[in-house]
Design a protein around this motif. Structure first.
Motif, short mmCIF file in Angstrom:
data_model
loop_
_atom_site.label_atom_id
_atom_site.label_comp_id
_atom_site.label_asym_id
_atom_site.label_seq_id
_atom_site.Cartn_x
_atom_site.Cartn_y
_atom_site.Cartn_z
N ALA A 1 0.48 -1.03 -0.04
CA ALA A 1 0.00 -0.04 0.05
C ALA A 1 0.90 1.33 -0.50
CB ALA A 1 -1.03 0.07 1.28
N ASN A 2 0.23 2.05 0.03
CA ASN A 2 0.82 3.63 -0.10
C ASN A 2 1.43 4.09 1.19
OD1 ASN A 2 -1.51 4.44 0.23
ND2 ASN A 2 -1.71 7.01 -0.70
N ARG A 3 1.10 2.91 2.38
CA ARG A 3 1.06 3.90 3.57
C ARG A 3 2.51 3.27 4.03
NH1 ARG A 3 -4.20 2.46 3.16
NH2 ARG A 3 -3.63 0.71 4.88
N ILE A 4 2.86 4.22 5.49
CA ILE A 4 4.18 3.47 5.97
C ILE A 4 3.95 3.60 7.55
CG2 ILE A 4 6.77 3.77 6.00
CD1 ILE A 4 7.30 4.92 2.87
N SER A 5 4.27 2.57 8.16
CA SER A 5 4.04 2.57 9.39
C SER A 5 4.88 2.81 10.26
CB SER A 5 3.32 1.43 10.40
OG SER A 5 1.65 1.20 9.47
N MET A 6 5.52 4.12 10.88
CA MET A 6 6.08 4.15 11.17
C MET A 6 6.62 5.77 11.90
SD MET A 6 9.49 3.44 11.23
CE MET A 6 10.68 2.51 10.17
N THR A 7 7.28 5.40 13.28
CA THR A 7 6.67 6.84 13.90
C THR A 7 8.48 8.01 13.72
OG1 THR A 7 8.20 5.95 16.15
CG2 THR A 7 6.06 5.80 16.29
N GLU A 8 8.05 9.06 13.74
CA GLU A 8 9.18 10.02 13.43
C GLU A 8 10.73 9.32 14.32
OE1 GLU A 8 7.77 14.09 14.51
OE2 GLU A 8 7.33 13.97 11.81
N LYS A 9 10.34 9.32 15.44
CA LYS A 9 11.59 8.76 16.50
C LYS A 9 12.10 7.30 15.59
CE LYS A 9 12.83 7.76 21.19
NZ LYS A 9 13.15 6.31 20.99
N LEU A 10 11.29 6.91 14.97
CA LEU A 10 12.04 5.18 14.37
C LEU A 10 12.96 5.71 13.42
CD1 LEU A 10 9.61 2.37 14.81
CD2 LEU A 10 11.62 2.47 15.34
N ILE A 11 11.98 6.87 12.46
CA ILE A 11 12.44 7.29 11.23
C ILE A 11 14.20 7.70 11.54
CG2 ILE A 11 12.46 8.53 9.38
CD1 ILE A 11 9.59 8.12 9.59
N GLY A 12 13.79 8.39 12.69
CA GLY A 12 15.56 9.14 12.86
C GLY A 12 16.41 7.99 13.24
N ASN A 13 15.88 7.20 14.09
CA ASN A 13 16.90 5.98 14.64
C ASN A 13 17.74 5.06 13.16
OD1 ASN A 13 16.98 6.08 17.63
ND2 ASN A 13 14.81 5.01 17.66
N MET A 14 16.22 4.94 12.12
CA MET A 14 16.89 4.71 11.42
C MET A 14 17.76 5.34 10.20
SD MET A 14 14.85 1.60 10.64
CE MET A 14 13.83 0.65 11.23
N LEU A 15 17.48 6.47 10.16
CA LEU A 15 18.23 7.08 9.19
C LEU A 15 19.43 8.46 10.13
CD1 LEU A 15 15.72 8.48 7.12
CD2 LEU A 15 16.78 6.92 6.51
N GLY A 16 19.43 7.41 10.64
CA GLY A 16 20.90 8.22 12.15
C GLY A 16 20.74 10.30 11.71
N LEU A 17 19.04 10.39 12.45
CA LEU A 17 19.27 11.57 12.56
C LEU A 17 18.52 12.10 13.93
CD1 LEU A 17 17.30 12.41 9.24
CD2 LEU A 17 19.83 13.06 9.73
N SER A 18 18.07 13.10 14.33
CA SER A 18 17.50 13.74 15.44
C SER A 18 16.46 13.42 15.36
CB SER A 18 17.97 14.92 15.75
OG SER A 18 17.70 15.74 15.38
N PRO A 19 15.36 13.51 15.90
CA PRO A 19 14.06 13.55 16.03
C PRO A 19 13.67 14.93 15.25
CG PRO A 19 14.54 12.66 18.10
CD PRO A 19 15.64 13.36 17.45
N LEU A 20 14.89 15.55 15.90
CA LEU A 20 13.81 17.34 15.53
C LEU A 20 14.24 17.36 13.84
CD1 LEU A 20 12.46 19.94 16.64
CD2 LEU A 20 15.12 20.73 16.67
N ASP A 21 14.70 16.73 13.48
CA ASP A 21 16.18 17.27 12.02
C ASP A 21 14.37 16.46 11.22
OD1 ASP A 21 17.78 18.31 11.66
OD2 ASP A 21 18.94 16.70 12.14
N VAL A 22 13.70 15.32 11.80
CA VAL A 22 12.49 14.61 11.14
C VAL A 22 11.64 14.97 11.22
CG1 VAL A 22 11.29 12.27 11.10
CG2 VAL A 22 14.26 12.50 11.57
#
Lengths: 262, 241
Positions: free
Chosen positions: B166-187
């Motif tokens: 589907a065109n949905r990604i289940s993911m919190t901003e915190k998790l995205i930050g962890n994955m990409l190595g970015l701070s939650p604020l950046d995300v």
């Protein structure tokens, strides 16, 4: 994009010498009959090296007077050419074709044999050992591919998290490990392109290292004066890459340490 | 160019679908369901199984000594998790973690190695996949250096969407930050920008892509490079040898 590309070429440049060493090591034991499916980026280096090797084998072919030869043609599985011109498919199972990709302009990757099949004197025992050798070479290439993943992964992480100075230290150490002495001929512009950072960043970091007595920098030559200090300043990425190469390719690390002489 | 979408439906894995029935039988794959955040392997650990995702995504991360991490690449129904198993190193230094819950076929490590050593279809498929996967990793390295965070986020979303039904990604901003190595604020800033531009909707830990072509236009070149290379290899690996 130009910068990205140079960064990647820098990576290849550094790993290139390791491939060369591995391939020279394989030459010790017999003809190289292998191919490998490395990444689209690594293929440039590999193809170049394979060409060198097939040229050197061409020389052997012409000068040897042995009546019986075995050749392995990677494009058609395995065919042995016997001295009297008969062709015979071996009963041994051919090794998987090792495939070197065609170039980027090549719409469909295909197996490509070496320009000339590698030849070596063959008796029944030798044939079998050649097969086993091919297997050995393939294992080597696969391990090499896995080792190659290590610097790429580390660069992805290092680009994200580490300071330019740490990255410069990593780059200096990885380069120096692949050179006979502690002198690198390299301008700051080139380093900046390799690392994908601004030249000012490199100048500032190199200046700091020079002030601390770690390196000496003059007219496009960088001399590593105090290696232990450099190793203290580098991020963990350097050690991680080295450990992985040592683990996966003990032959290459023996070569580097002079334990194995070609 | 023929479409690869057909090959990437949620029921199947591209590599497994390139095998003959006999070869699939030899592999004896077992369908398992994987939950969000499940760790498939840790750095340095010898894997017991290889995973062929069908409708889940596995993120391959490197975790540094201080706990910071960065994603190296993702694997979905285009590939397999566990290339170290046939490359000879047995283990690798990254961590494989489920980024989108779903299903995968798993194959015992020894069985995979035996099949790879036969030098038949799976050998070719796995080498091709490794090649495409290395492209993705290299592109991540370059992208982490040169591209702004919103572009990186677009790349990441597009690569993920291509591997999801589907065109949905289940993911919190915190998790995205962890994955990409970015701070939650950046995300948060980056998703905010994309939200304001009407490209995505983000709520309750779920990103819905509203305008895919808008995201594509916004993404850096890295997505296209990876996509082109994996399509090229995917098509050639499914063509008869």
């Amino acid at each position: 994009m130009r910068r990205c590309r140079l960064l990647l070429e820098g990576l290849l440049y550094r790993v290139g010498s390791a491939i060369e060493r591995l391939l020279s090591a394989t030459l010790l034991y017999g003809p190289l009959l292998a191919a490998c499916c490395l990444s689209g980026l690594a293929k440039v280096v590999v193809t170049a090296q394979v060409d060198v090797i097939s040229r050197s084998h061409g020389g052997v072919t012409r000068t040897s007077s042995s009546p019986t030869w075995a050749g392995l043609d990677t494009s058609r599985g395995a065919i042995f050419r016997l001295g009297d011109g008969r062709k015979k498919r071996p009963t041994l199972r051919p090794q998987p074709n090792l495939v070197i990709h065609g170039g980027r302009d090549d719409p469909k990757p295909r197996g490509r044999s070496q320009r000339r099949p590698s030849l070596s004197p063959a008796g029944n025992g030798v044939l079998k050992s050649e097969f086993e050798f091919a297997r050995h070479v393939q294992d080597l290439f696969l391990r090499y591919t896995q080792a190659l993943i290590s610097p790429m992964r580390q660069i992805a992480v290092c680009n994200r998290h580490h300071s330019i100075e740490q990255q410069l230290c990593r780059w200096l150490l990885l380069s120096a490990d692949r050179l006979p002495n502690n002198v690198l001929t390299m301008t700051q512009d080139l380093i900046a392109n390799m690392l994908g950072v601004r030249r000012e960043g490199v100048t500032a970091s190199a200046g700091k290292l020079q002030d601390a007595g770690v390196i000496r920098y003059s007219r496009g030559r960088i001399t590593i004066v105090d290696r232990p200090k450099l190793e203290k300043r580098v991020c963990e990425c350097y050690a991680v890459v080295n450990r992985e190469f040592d683990r996966l390719l003990p032959i290459a690390s023996n070569l580097n340490e002079g334990k194995l002489v070609l | 160019m023929p479409s690869t979408d057909r090959l990437l439906d949620s029921k199947r894995n591209a590599l497994l679908s390139g095998l003959s029935a006999v070869e699939r039988k030899r592999l004896d794959p077992e369908l398992v369901s994987l939950t969000l955040g499940q760790v498939l392997y840790e750095a340095g650990e010898t894997m017991s199984h290889a995973y062929f995702p069908t409708d889940c995504i596995v993120s391959v991360l490197y975790v540094m000594r201080n706990g910071q991490s960065a994603e190296i690449a993702i694997v979905g129904n285009d590939g397999m998790v566990g290339i170290a198993l046939f490359m000879g190193g047995e283990s690798t230094l990254s961590r494989g973690i489920v980024q989108n819950a779903g299903h995968a076929y798993r194959v015992k490590a020894a069985v995979l190695k035996d099949e790879f050593d036969r030098g038949e279809a799976l050998t070719r498929l796995l080498l091709m996949f490794s090649s495409a996967w290395i492209t993705q990793m290299v592109q991540t390295a370059a992208c982490n250096r040169h591209h702004p965070i919103d572009q990186q986020l677009c790349r990441w979303m597009l690569l993920s969407l291509d591997r999801l039904p589907a065109n949905r990604i289940s993911m919190t901003e915190k998790l995205i930050g962890n994955m990409l190595g970015l701070s939650p604020l950046d995300v948060t800033n980056a998703t905010g920008e994309l939200h304001d531009a009407g490209l995505i909707r983000y709520d309750a830990g779920e990103i819905t892509v509203l305008d895919r072509s808008g995201i594509e236009a916004r993404s850096c070149e890295c997505y296209e490079v990876v996509k082109k290379e994996s399509d090229r290899l995917l098509l050639s690996m499914l063509a008869p040898a």
